[in-house]
Design an enzyme around this catalytic site. Structure first.
Site, PDB file in Angstrom:
ATOM      1  N   GLU A   1      41.065 159.747  40.279  1.00 41.62           N
ATOM      2  CA  GLU A   1      41.217 159.945  38.825  1.00 41.62           C
ATOM      3  C   GLU A   1      42.433 159.222  38.266  1.00 41.62           C
ATOM      4  O   GLU A   1      42.417 158.712  37.151  1.00 41.62           O
ATOM      5  CB  GLU A   1      41.320 161.443  38.513  1.00 41.62           C
ATOM      6  CG  GLU A   1      41.375 161.767  37.037  1.00 41.62           C
ATOM      7  CD  GLU A   1      40.108 161.300  36.325  1.00 41.62           C
ATOM      8  OE1 GLU A   1      40.142 160.217  35.708  1.00 41.62           O
ATOM      9  OE2 GLU A   1      39.091 161.989  36.400  1.00 41.62           O
TER      10      GLU A   1
ATOM     11  N   LYS B   1      41.570 147.523  36.051  1.00 40.62           N
ATOM     12  CA  LYS B   1      41.083 148.793  35.476  1.00 40.62           C
ATOM     13  C   LYS B   1      39.683 148.605  34.890  1.00 40.62           C
ATOM     14  O   LYS B   1      38.815 149.477  35.046  1.00 40.62           O
ATOM     15  CB  LYS B   1      42.066 149.301  34.423  1.00 40.62           C
ATOM     16  CG  LYS B   1      43.330 149.856  35.068  1.00 40.62           C
ATOM     17  CD  LYS B   1      44.396 150.185  34.059  1.00 40.62           C
ATOM     18  CE  LYS B   1      45.577 150.865  34.739  1.00 40.62           C
ATOM     19  NZ  LYS B   1      46.784 150.884  33.909  1.00 40.62           N
TER      20      LYS B   1
ATOM     21  N   GLY C   1      55.464 158.810  32.856  1.00 38.34           N
ATOM     22  CA  GLY C   1      54.241 158.195  33.359  1.00 38.34           C
ATOM     23  C   GLY C   1      53.872 158.693  34.755  1.00 38.34           C
ATOM     24  O   GLY C   1      52.738 159.109  34.991  1.00 38.34           O
TER      25      GLY C   1
ATOM     26  N   GLY D   1      46.066 157.140  34.126  1.00 41.60           N
ATOM     27  CA  GLY D   1      46.838 158.199  34.799  1.00 41.60           C
ATOM     28  C   GLY D   1      46.055 159.493  34.922  1.00 41.60           C
ATOM     29  O   GLY D   1      44.937 159.505  35.455  1.00 41.60           O
TER      30      GLY D   1
ATOM     31  N   GLU E   1      57.405 146.575  36.025  1.00 44.18           N
ATOM     32  CA  GLU E   1      58.009 146.273  37.319  1.00 44.18           C
ATOM     33  C   GLU E   1      58.992 145.117  37.190  1.00 44.18           C
ATOM     34  O   GLU E   1      59.024 144.419  36.175  1.00 44.18           O
ATOM     35  CB  GLU E   1      56.909 145.927  38.319  1.00 44.18           C
ATOM     36  CG  GLU E   1      56.041 147.133  38.608  1.00 44.18           C
ATOM     37  CD  GLU E   1      54.967 146.846  39.620  1.00 44.18           C
ATOM     38  OE1 GLU E   1      55.128 145.911  40.407  1.00 44.18           O
ATOM     39  OE2 GLU E   1      53.976 147.578  39.608  1.00 44.18           O
TER      40      GLU E   1
ATOM     41  N   VAL F   1      43.028 155.050  36.458  1.00 43.75           N
ATOM     42  CA  VAL F   1      42.852 154.490  35.106  1.00 43.75           C
ATOM     43  C   VAL F   1      43.309 155.541  34.098  1.00 43.75           C
ATOM     44  O   VAL F   1      42.802 156.670  34.100  1.00 43.75           O
ATOM     45  CB  VAL F   1      41.375 154.106  34.845  1.00 43.75           C
ATOM     46  CG1 VAL F   1      41.204 153.563  33.425  1.00 43.75           C
ATOM     47  CG2 VAL F   1      40.902 153.071  35.862  1.00 43.75           C
TER      48      VAL F   1
ATOM     49  N   GLY G   1      61.658 151.863  33.068  1.00 45.71           N
ATOM     50  CA  GLY G   1      60.981 152.101  34.350  1.00 45.71           C
ATOM     51  C   GLY G   1      59.475 151.952  34.245  1.00 45.71           C
ATOM     52  O   GLY G   1      58.733 152.373  35.139  1.00 45.71           O
TER      53      GLY G   1
ATOM     54  N   ASP H   1      46.598 143.960  35.664  1.00 40.93           N
ATOM     55  CA  ASP H   1      46.429 145.418  35.728  1.00 40.93           C
ATOM     56  C   ASP H   1      45.270 145.862  34.831  1.00 40.93           C
ATOM     57  O   ASP H   1      44.456 146.708  35.223  1.00 40.93           O
ATOM     58  CB  ASP H   1      47.733 146.113  35.299  1.00 40.93           C
ATOM     59  CG  ASP H   1      47.592 147.621  35.299  1.00 40.93           C
ATOM     60  OD1 ASP H   1      47.643 148.221  36.392  1.00 40.93           O
ATOM     61  OD2 ASP H   1      47.390 148.210  34.215  1.00 40.93           O
TER      62      ASP H   1
ATOM     63  N   LYS I   1      44.442 151.359  42.533  1.00 44.27           N
ATOM     64  CA  LYS I   1      43.174 150.803  42.025  1.00 44.27           C
ATOM     65  C   LYS I   1      42.489 149.878  43.036  1.00 44.27           C
ATOM     66  O   LYS I   1      41.269 149.690  42.981  1.00 44.27           O
ATOM     67  CB  LYS I   1      43.444 150.029  40.721  1.00 44.27           C
ATOM     68  CG  LYS I   1      43.938 150.895  39.588  1.00 44.27           C
ATOM     69  CD  LYS I   1      44.617 150.116  38.494  1.00 44.27           C
ATOM     70  CE  LYS I   1      46.060 149.781  38.778  1.00 44.27           C
ATOM     71  NZ  LYS I   1      47.037 150.866  38.680  1.00 44.27           N
TER      72      LYS I   1
HETATM   73  N1  NAP Z   1      53.882 154.404  38.440  1.00 38.61           N
HETATM   74  C1  NAP Z   1      52.854 154.850  37.707  1.00 38.61           C
HETATM   75  O1  NAP Z   1      53.057 155.507  36.682  1.00 38.61           O
HETATM   76  C2  NAP Z   1      51.434 154.605  38.162  1.00 38.61           C
HETATM   77  C3  NAP Z   1      50.370 154.931  37.311  1.00 38.61           C
HETATM   78  C4  NAP Z   1      49.045 154.776  37.767  1.00 38.61           C
HETATM   79  C5  NAP Z   1      48.812 154.262  39.025  1.00 38.61           C
HETATM   80  N2  NAP Z   1      49.872 153.895  39.817  1.00 38.61           N
HETATM   81  C6  NAP Z   1      49.592 153.361  41.143  1.00 38.61           C
HETATM   82  O2  NAP Z   1      50.145 154.245  42.113  1.00 38.61           O
HETATM   83  C7  NAP Z   1      50.539 153.501  43.273  1.00 38.61           C
HETATM   84  C8  NAP Z   1      52.004 153.840  43.592  1.00 38.61           C
HETATM   85  O3  NAP Z   1      52.814 153.466  42.490  1.00 38.61           O
HETATM   86  P1  NAP Z   1      54.384 153.807  42.493  1.00 38.61           P
HETATM   87  O4  NAP Z   1      54.863 153.543  41.121  1.00 38.61           O
HETATM   88  O5  NAP Z   1      54.627 155.127  43.117  1.00 38.61           O
HETATM   89  O6  NAP Z   1      54.909 152.678  43.501  1.00 38.61           O
HETATM   90  P2  NAP Z   1      56.345 152.620  44.221  1.00 38.61           P
HETATM   91  O7  NAP Z   1      57.326 153.447  43.486  1.00 38.61           O
HETATM   92  O8  NAP Z   1      56.622 151.181  44.463  1.00 38.61           O
HETATM   93  O9  NAP Z   1      56.097 153.351  45.638  1.00 38.61           O
HETATM   94  C9  NAP Z   1      55.257 152.784  46.626  1.00 38.61           C
HETATM   95  C10 NAP Z   1      55.452 153.557  47.917  1.00 38.61           C
HETATM   96  O10 NAP Z   1      54.573 153.017  48.898  1.00 38.61           O
HETATM   97  C11 NAP Z   1      55.309 152.712  50.083  1.00 38.61           C
HETATM   98  N3  NAP Z   1      54.609 151.622  50.765  1.00 38.61           N
HETATM   99  C12 NAP Z   1      54.464 150.340  50.368  1.00 38.61           C
HETATM  100  N4  NAP Z   1      53.676 149.662  51.225  1.00 38.61           N
HETATM  101  C13 NAP Z   1      53.330 150.553  52.186  1.00 38.61           C
HETATM  102  C14 NAP Z   1      52.558 150.476  53.367  1.00 38.61           C
HETATM  103  N5  NAP Z   1      51.934 149.340  53.722  1.00 38.61           N
HETATM  104  N6  NAP Z   1      52.427 151.583  54.128  1.00 38.61           N
HETATM  105  C15 NAP Z   1      53.041 152.739  53.780  1.00 38.61           C
HETATM  106  N7  NAP Z   1      53.791 152.883  52.677  1.00 38.61           N
HETATM  107  C16 NAP Z   1      53.929 151.803  51.896  1.00 38.61           C
HETATM  108  C17 NAP Z   1      56.690 152.383  49.591  1.00 38.61           C
HETATM  109  O11 NAP Z   1      57.623 152.516  50.646  1.00 38.61           O
HETATM  110  P3  NAP Z   1      59.190 152.195  50.390  1.00 38.61           P
HETATM  111  O12 NAP Z   1      59.702 153.339  49.557  1.00 38.61           O
HETATM  112  O13 NAP Z   1      59.807 152.215  51.725  1.00 38.61           O
HETATM  113  O14 NAP Z   1      59.233 150.889  49.680  1.00 38.61           O
HETATM  114  C18 NAP Z   1      56.846 153.453  48.515  1.00 38.61           C
HETATM  115  O15 NAP Z   1      57.207 154.681  49.113  1.00 38.61           O
HETATM  116  C19 NAP Z   1      50.297 152.020  42.943  1.00 38.61           C
HETATM  117  O16 NAP Z   1      49.069 151.617  43.489  1.00 38.61           O
HETATM  118  C20 NAP Z   1      50.242 152.015  41.417  1.00 38.61           C
HETATM  119  O17 NAP Z   1      49.453 150.956  40.907  1.00 38.61           O
HETATM  120  C21 NAP Z   1      51.163 154.062  39.417  1.00 38.61           C
END
Ligand code: NAP
Length: 347
Positions: A152, A227, A328, A157, A212, A155, A209, A223, A128
């Site tokens: 997309e 949004k 999710g 998902g 956080e 917000v 999960g 958050d 976001k």
């Molecule tokens: N989880 C959900 O269901 C969900 C839903 C909607 C939106 N989002 C958004 O999607 C994004 C990712 O969420 P996630 O749950 O996948 O997070 P996550 O599991 O914490 O994964 C983040 C990834 O980004 C990498 N990373 C962090 N900083 C970085 C940098 N500066 N350069 C390159 N790579 C970097 C991390 O590397 P390492 O593995 O080495 O730490 C990891 O691979 C977030 O912005 C979140 O708000 C998530």
């Protein structure tokens, strides 16, 4: 047609779910949309990076990520550790940016997305931060370069919100919206209604999960506020920063408040709201007690919903109900996949 070359910037929950979804839908993508794809780059912060113009084996990448191993052995040549250098070094068609959100300025993701566009890639993100801090700049830049900046998944998902407005609600003017946009706090409030304390409800959300390790981004309303800012920025065309959204989280709600609402046949929800006013946009995030006549009353657990008021339709509610069989990250990954198809088709 040669395969679309994908670069995953961030390979955590969402990045991995997206790669898995691309694999699950490989045949549908080919047959319905003529899309073949190949992963040519993966960048992480602490788990190494890999670059291979001939294609990284997706099964191996997912297995190594699941095992917490470095992805570096997948690299055909030395991958630049710095994401900007990596983007400059990598020939690709799509940058799939899924790194953690930065509420304050959207960096470094916004700079990475801009670099991807300038290297000829479509820029697609679930993050976001770049939407609220760089929407206009990245959209204009993408258009000038004949590419797309799409988001997309940011917000609700994979639930279609931005694409709905982009492709279906053409010519409609958004006057206001109201909804539940943060599913973690909705789950916590649902668990508290079932008798859990705040701390136990947070721990349950973490065990699933969904929350956080540091849950304050959700419980303090950040958050939800980002949004709201994203919807206002894009759909009302009024730049709004998350820090400018009056915000109250759910941390002060006590079990007695939940019980008192229940005695009245009502319940507490963290409600997101914004409306056009003669002076601009008024927006807020705050807990509200809602009664059964409210469309948000029955939105429980990790479900989410938003009602749009426009100048041409009656209230229009989009609701995604929780499903035990779809995680999710997988539904978020679907938002990214839909954007990938939109980018290819120009829709
Ligand atoms: N989880 C959900 O269901 C969900 C839903 C909607 C939106 N989002 C958004 O999607 C994004 C990712 O969420 P996630 O749950 O996948 O997070 P996550 O599991 O914490 O994964 C983040 C990834 O980004 C990498 N990373 C962090 N900083 C970085 C940098 N500066 N350069 C390159 N790579 C970097 C991390 O590397 P390492 O593995 O080495 O730490 C990891 O691979 C977030 O912005 C979140 O708000 C998530």
């Amino acid at each position: 047609m040669p395969p679309f070359r994908l670069v995953f910037l961030g390979f955590g929950n969402v990045g991995q779910a997206l790669l898995q979804l691309c694999m699950d839908k490989r045949d549908e993508l080919r047959q319905s949309f003529g899309i073949e794809w190949s992963t040519v780059g993966i960048v992480t912060a602490r788990h190494g990076s890999a670059i291979d113009p001939r294609g990284i084996d997706p099964d191996r990448a997912l297995a190594m990520a699941a095992a917490g191993e470095s992805l570096a052995p997948l690299s055909r040549r030395q991958a630049p550790p710095d994401p900007l250098a990596f983007i400059h070094d990598c020939e690709a068609d799509m940058l799939l940016e899924n790194t953690p959100v930065n509420y304050a300025d959207g960096q470094p993701a916004a700079a990475h997305l801009r670099a991807g566009l300038e290297r000829g890639m479509h820029a697609i993100t679930a993050n976001k931060g770049p939407v609220v801090h760089a929407y206009r700049e990245l959209t204009v830049r993408a258009a000038a370069l004949g590419r797309r900046f799409l988001f997309e998944a940011t917000v609700m998902g994979g639930t279609p919100i931005f694409s709905l407005w982009r492709t279906a609600l053409l010519g409609a003017r958004l006057l206001s919206f109201r909804g539940i946009l943060n599913s973690t706090t909705n789950l916590i409030l649902s668990r508290m209604e079932a008798g859990a304390s705040f701390d136990d409800a947070v721990a349950q959300a973490q065990a699933l999960g969904i929350a956080e390790t540091d849950p304050r981004g959700d419980t303090q309303g950040w958050d939800a506020a980002i949004k709201v800012a994203a919807l206002v920025t894009v759909l009302m065309d009024q730049p709004l920063k998350p820090s400018a959204v009056p915000r109250q989280g759910i941390e002060n709600l006590q079990p007695e408040d939940i019980a008192a609402a229940a005695r009245q046949g009502a319940r507490w929800k963290l409600v997101c709201h914004a409306e056009q006013t003669p002076d601009g946009v008024s927006a807020s995030v705050a807990p509200q007690m809602v009664d059964p006549a409210d469309p948000l009353f029955s939105v429980m657990g990790t479900s989410a919903a938003v009602t749009f008021t426009t100048d041409v339709l009656g209230p229009l509610t989009i609701r995604e109900s929780e499903s035990p069989s779809i995680s999710g990250p997988r539904s978020t990954a679907y938002g990214l996949l839909a954007d990938m198809i939109s980018a290819v088709r120009g829709t």
